[in-house]
Design a protein around this motif. Structure first.
Motif: not given
Length: 65
Positions: A15-22, A56-57
């Motif tokens: 999904k192109g997410l970092t841990q911080e973004e998630l 994460l959908g």
């Protein structure tokens, strides 16, 4: 065999997410996400798993079971 850690990390990265973004998107701390991805968390609350899957959908079962 996939484990929670590999599926969670794989889906997050897909999904192109970092841990911080998630963490920001889900309301779950980056530390908890890191623990789950590195198999250092013995157990996680159901509410935590739901928040991560929603962010994460995905369905909880697709990510964690």
């Amino acid at each position: 065999m996939d484990t929670i850690k590999t599926r969670l990390k794989e889906i997050r990265e897909k999904k192109g997410l970092t841990q911080e973004e998630l963490a920001e998107k889900s309301g779950v701390s980056r530390t908890i996400i890191s623990y789950l991805e590195n198999d250092r968390s013995e157990c996680a609350k159901t509410s935590t798993l739901i928040k991560l899957a929603d962010a994460l959908g995905e369905k909880v079962t697709a990510v964690f079971f």
